[in-house]
Design a protein around this motif. Structure first.
Motif, PDB file in Angstrom:
ATOM      1  N   SER A 326       0.820  -1.224   0.000  1.00 12.67           N
ATOM      2  CA  SER A 326       0.000   0.000   0.000  1.00 12.67           C
ATOM      3  C   SER A 326       0.853   1.273   0.000  1.00 12.67           C
ATOM      4  O   SER A 326       0.590   2.212  -0.765  1.00 12.67           O
ATOM      5  N   THR A 327       1.878   1.314   0.848  1.00 15.78           N
ATOM      6  CA  THR A 327       2.709   2.523   0.920  1.00 15.78           C
ATOM      7  C   THR A 327       3.457   2.768  -0.384  1.00 15.78           C
ATOM      8  O   THR A 327       3.525   3.906  -0.877  1.00 15.78           O
ATOM      9  N   THR A 328       3.994   1.703  -0.962  1.00 17.73           N
ATOM     10  CA  THR A 328       4.706   1.828  -2.236  1.00 17.73           C
ATOM     11  C   THR A 328       3.768   2.331  -3.338  1.00 17.73           C
ATOM     12  O   THR A 328       4.145   3.180  -4.153  1.00 17.73           O
ATOM     13  N   ILE A 329       2.535   1.823  -3.357  1.00 20.14           N
ATOM     14  CA  ILE A 329       1.559   2.235  -4.375  1.00 20.14           C
ATOM     15  C   ILE A 329       1.234   3.724  -4.237  1.00 20.14           C
ATOM     16  O   ILE A 329       1.231   4.461  -5.231  1.00 20.14           O
ATOM     17  N   PHE A 339       1.918  16.871  -1.817  1.00 21.11           N
ATOM     18  CA  PHE A 339       1.543  15.578  -1.227  1.00 21.11           C
ATOM     19  C   PHE A 339       2.806  14.936  -0.652  1.00 21.11           C
ATOM     20  O   PHE A 339       3.595  14.313  -1.360  1.00 21.11           O
ATOM     21  N   GLY A 340       3.006  15.097   0.672  1.00 25.52           N
ATOM     22  CA  GLY A 340       4.234  14.636   1.317  1.00 25.52           C
ATOM     23  C   GLY A 340       4.112  13.269   1.966  1.00 25.52           C
ATOM     24  O   GLY A 340       3.140  12.534   1.757  1.00 25.52           O
ATOM     25  N   LYS A 341       5.096  12.936   2.802  1.00 20.61           N
ATOM     26  CA  LYS A 341       5.162  11.604   3.427  1.00 20.61           C
ATOM     27  C   LYS A 341       4.017  11.366   4.406  1.00 20.61           C
ATOM     28  O   LYS A 341       3.502  10.246   4.522  1.00 20.61           O
ATOM     29  N   GLU A 342       3.616  12.405   5.132  1.00 18.30           N
ATOM     30  CA  GLU A 342       2.510  12.231   6.081  1.00 18.30           C
ATOM     31  C   GLU A 342       1.208  11.963   5.347  1.00 18.30           C
ATOM     32  O   GLU A 342       0.395  11.135   5.774  1.00 18.30           O
ATOM     33  N   ARG A 345       1.321   8.388   4.246  1.00 16.61           N
ATOM     34  CA  ARG A 345       1.036   7.465   5.351  1.00 16.61           C
ATOM     35  C   ARG A 345      -0.461   7.372   5.639  1.00 16.61           C
ATOM     36  O   ARG A 345      -1.016   6.270   5.746  1.00 16.61           O
ATOM     37  N   LEU A 346      -1.116   8.529   5.735  1.00 18.50           N
ATOM     38  CA  LEU A 346      -2.541   8.569   6.049  1.00 18.50           C
ATOM     39  C   LEU A 346      -3.373   7.927   4.937  1.00 18.50           C
ATOM     40  O   LEU A 346      -4.320   7.169   5.198  1.00 18.50           O
ATOM     41  N   THR A 350      -5.483   4.047   4.938  1.00 17.91           N
ATOM     42  CA  THR A 350      -6.903   4.076   4.567  1.00 17.91           C
ATOM     43  C   THR A 350      -7.155   3.172   3.376  1.00 17.91           C
ATOM     44  O   THR A 350      -8.123   2.393   3.356  1.00 17.91           O
ATOM     45  N   TYR A 351      -6.272   3.237   2.401  1.00 15.37           N
ATOM     46  CA  TYR A 351      -6.389   2.437   1.179  1.00 15.37           C
ATOM     47  C   TYR A 351      -6.381   0.937   1.484  1.00 15.37           C
ATOM     48  O   TYR A 351      -7.119   0.158   0.866  1.00 15.37           O
ATOM     49  N   GLN A 352      -5.572   0.518   2.463  1.00 13.15           N
ATOM     50  CA  GLN A 352      -5.489  -0.903   2.814  1.00 13.15           C
ATOM     51  C   GLN A 352      -6.853  -1.482   3.172  1.00 13.15           C
ATOM     52  O   GLN A 352      -7.170  -2.619   2.827  1.00 13.15           O
TER      53      GLN A 352
END
Length: 506
Positions: A326-329, A339-342, A345-346, A350-352
């Motif tokens: 999910s994070t890589t996607i 659109f930064g790292k935070e 992460r958020l 949510t996507y998962q």
């Protein structure tokens, strides 16, 4: 002959939807880069959330009920009579859309207060102004929906679907060239231009002797019967989208950026769910309606089972792979500019939880069409009511502890409930072999999980750019997945490859 036509139509819709999803992806990625997960972005995406309730209610609701009646008119009374009926429908609903647009224009502040109770101060005011500006787009949406239905009945699936591509172009242009100078309102004007373009692009595909004339709104007994079903169809389409709006309402009470993160995660899930479920559902609907009229439940059952196999074959590995990566996607798709790292992460967490219901979102589009083909609009309403109640109750129970993850999980569970209730209601029309389906789905899940787990464990500790890692993960997962399914003698891989081969031939 019917099978060839079905495969051709599925292929056409699928190909255009791929292009539409690419356009939608470009649109979302560009918006993410320019507006990120800011307070202004929350206001803009709240307006989109409201639009995503009203648009399907008008567009999908009309399509579900109008298509069978228009096609029956074509077969029994000829094209001219069908077009006269279409003109009456167009006049009726254009008037209705003007009323909707007027109400939104006048009561925009109250609508925002109800739909986004968590927004405060300047953000709330901005959201109301953006909603007010957006009101004219619903008129063009209605006209486009009627023409698209007529095009599909005449086999013009290219014309009926290409609107999903061009509607994104104005928003992309305004984001790149006008946003920095004129701000968020420029994006809303882009939405209006997109809705107008969606209607205009359909006109060249009208290849029969059709001419719009202002028809007196006078309906015969059969047409009145169709109109009586329309409120239920509109209600069903609207209720289903309330799930999306309910998520945004709850997110408006969370930290700044929650609405935006929720929206980005939903958009990415919709790329996959809409691609396969909508392609199959749109292309099969006219044929299912014909079989339902003939009471040929055996052929409908065959179509349903094969469609479920194909959807699960495609969606299950995407679901499991998305959970692992999910994070890589999200990094690949959105992380740039504002659109930064935070935000990544958020959005990723949510996507998962959204992707858990991915396969069921695809299934429910087809099951819903079967209900409408049998004229069971009341059953469709029951399904939608159960779905939205489950979603809202779970939103309230889960969001305080899980935040946006709880909202996403509630939506996924609601999609599962939707499919289960739909199958239960459909059994009085079509005898579906559930044991056979369960066995095949379990086989798909196990094969997909093994292939994704092996790939994840291998790549997890290797330092690569997100793009390279994603490319390797997709290739390796596909290779392992197909190989394991083949060894397991899966029925879904055989049916899917037959469909793909025949669509490519067409």
């Amino acid at each position: 002959m019917n099978e060839k036509r079905i495969l051709k139509n599925v292929g056409v819709v699928f190909a255009i939807l791929i292009l539409a999803k690419i356009a939608a992806f470009a649109n979302d990625a560009i918006l993410a880069a320019f507006i990120g997960t800011s307070a202004d972005a929350d206001a803009f995406y709240m307006v989109l959330g409201i639009q995503q309730v009203i648009y399907p209610m008008l567009s999908v609701g009309i399509w579900k009920v109008f298509l069978p009646e228009y096609k029956k008119n074509m077969v029994l009374n000829g094209e001219k009579a069908a077009d006269i009926f279409a003109n009456k429908i167009m006049v009726l609903f254009t008037g209705f859309s003007l009323i909707v647009a007027g109400l939104i224009f006048i009561f925009h502040e109250k609508i925002v207060s109800v739909c986004a109770p968590g927004l405060k101060g300047d953000v709330k005011v901005l959201c109301g102004e953006l909603l007010k500006i957006s009101s004219p787009l619903y008129v063009f949406i209605i006209i486009s929906a009627v023409i698209a239905t007529m095009l599909q009945c005449h086999g013009q699936f290219v014309g009926s679907q290409i609107r999903e591509i061009v509607s994104h172009i104005p928003t992309i242009i305004t984001a790149i060239f006008l946003y920095q100078r004129f701000g968020i309102p420029a994006l809303v004007y882009g939405l209006i231009a997109g809705s107008l373009l969606r209607f205009l692009v359909e006109i060249p595909f009208i290849n029969w002797e059709y001419k719009f004339t202002f028809e007196k709104i006078s309906f015969n007994e059969t047409e009145i019967g169709m109109l009586k079903k329309l409120p239920e169809a509109l209600l069903t389409a609207g209720i289903e989208q309330i799930n999306v709006l309910a998520d945004k309402v709850m997110a408006s009470m969370m930290i700044v950026g929650s609405i935006s993160a929720l929206n980005y995660a939903q958009k990415l899930v919709n790329v996959f769910s809409g691609l396969f479920g909508n392609a199959i559902g749109t292309a099969l609907y006219p044929q299912i309606a014909e079989y339902a009229a003939k009471k040929d439940s055996d052929k409908i059952e065959k179509i349903l089972v094969q469609s479920i196999y194909v959807i699960c074959f495609m969606m299950v590995p995407i679901t499991i792979g998305s959970i692992f990566f999910s994070t890589t996607i999200i990094e690949c798709v959105f992380q740039r500019g504002e659109f930064g790292k935070e935000a990544t992460r958020l959005t990723a967490i949510t996507y998962q939880f959204y992707v858990i219901g991915l396969s069921f979102v695809g299934m429910k589009a087809i099951l819903s069409n079967v209900l409408y083909s049998f004229g069971d609009t009341k059953g469709a309403v029951r399904v939608s009511v159960y779905t939205v109640l489950v979603n809202i109750i779970l939103n309230i129970l889960l969001s305080p502890y899980m935040g946006t993850r709880g909202l996403a999980l509630a939506t996924s569970i609601a999609s599962i409930v939707n499919v289960c209730v739909s199958v239960y209601i459909l059994r009085k029309y079509v005898l579906i072999s559930l044991k056979k389906i369960y066995k095949e789905i379990l086989k798909i899940v196990l094969c997909a999980f093994c292939s994704c787990l092996i790939t994840y464990l291998w790549l997890n500790n290797i330092m690569l750019s997100c793009y390279v890692k994603m490319l390797i993960a997709v290739v390796v997962c596909m290779f392992l997945y197909f190989g394991i399914l083949y060894v397991a003698k899966s029925e879904s891989i055989r049916i899917s490859f037959i469909y793909i081969r025949k669509m490519l031939e067409k």
